[in-house]
Design an enzyme around this catalytic site. Structure first.
Site, short mmCIF file in Angstrom:
data_model
loop_
_atom_site.label_atom_id
_atom_site.label_comp_id
_atom_site.label_asym_id
_atom_site.label_seq_id
_atom_site.Cartn_x
_atom_site.Cartn_y
_atom_site.Cartn_z
N HIS A 14 11.33 8.23 -25.63
CA HIS A 14 9.72 8.97 -26.52
C HIS A 14 8.31 7.61 -27.01
CE1 HIS A 14 11.89 9.16 -30.26
NE2 HIS A 14 10.78 9.16 -31.20
N GLU A 150 -4.36 9.17 -19.32
CA GLU A 150 -4.62 8.50 -18.18
C GLU A 150 -4.29 9.43 -17.43
OE1 GLU A 150 -3.46 4.37 -17.05
OE2 GLU A 150 -4.45 4.92 -15.24
#
EC number: 4.4.1.5
Lengths: 159, 159
Positions: A14, A150
């Protein structure tokens, strides 16, 4: 690196980002970005939220997703320090103004034009549209705390 | 979130961190953390390095790993702005001192005690050892730029 038994079990599990207000960030990451909420850990002064994209084609149950939290990659951990939701602006820093450090998280999508059109319809602010600059297959959107996300074409997917 | 065709292709592909010196950070992330170097994109004033853990049990070729870069999760993108390697200290900010924002990346491992013992033997600095504080199944190590890397037990793995 050559395959090594020593690190064979390791997974990039993570990435943790602090958020001002889960009532704003959770709907953003679920309804708009499309992740599932998979788990929550509550402490006296902070709460951790874990989100991830479904990899089962919609077949996994909530319990299976939660049980799988340590045994997969691509989890986003959002940390809410209790009380920040009352602040006017986010206290958090994207890492892209001084002092720099962390840059962004990124999602790949099967059709970047469709994804960006959808983000536009949903009112998501853009840092860089597909048509800005030279790189026409990459966009950057902003999450509610101003972190850059992004959005890029999965070149292995057929549009 | 209910399964949606609109976001079904989306993947949390990568997290980007800026690094001072690839000659230090690449060996750290490959030899010590155990990731594979999978691709590099060179531009006039910066270079992007892409790393990820092998998921093939050592079977995938370098070309297959590179081709899979957009079609998977758990990629770490390291950005080297040319010239920073000449600086004495890293110019980058971990996100954990003011101004806060990004917190850490995390790896899950099949045996957190063994993993931390190995990091100790390899001289990796710890932010939090397993024995520090109350959470005894989580450690934090520091990467060469001072970014925090959480090391946590994969609770689905048998030790």
């Amino acid at each position: 690196m050559p395959y090594s038994e020593e690190t064979a079990s390791y997974k990039f599990n993570h990435t943790m980002l602090r958020i001002k207000d889960p009532k704003i960030s959770l709907p953003f990451y679920t309804d708009i970005i499309g992740m599932d909420f998979i788990d929550k850990l509550e402490f006296s002064d902070f709460t951790l939220y874990f989100l991830a994209f479904d990899r089962s084609g919609g077949k996994a149950t909530d319990a299976e997703k939660k049980a799988d939290r340590h045994n997969r990659e691509g989890i986003l951990e959002l940390t809410h320090n209790h009380g920040t939701e009352k602040l006017g602006a986010t206290p958090y820093h994207s890492g892209n103004a001084d002092p720099q450090g962390f840059g962004h998280i990124a999602i790949t999508v099967a059709n970047v034009e469709e994804a960006c059109a959808r983000f536009g319809r949903l009112g998501v602010p853009f840092k860089k549209r597909l048509t800005d600059g030279r790189m026409r297959n990459i966009a950057f959107i902003l999450d509610p705390d101003g972190y850059w996300i992004e959005v890029l074409q999965d070149t292995t997917a057929s549009k």
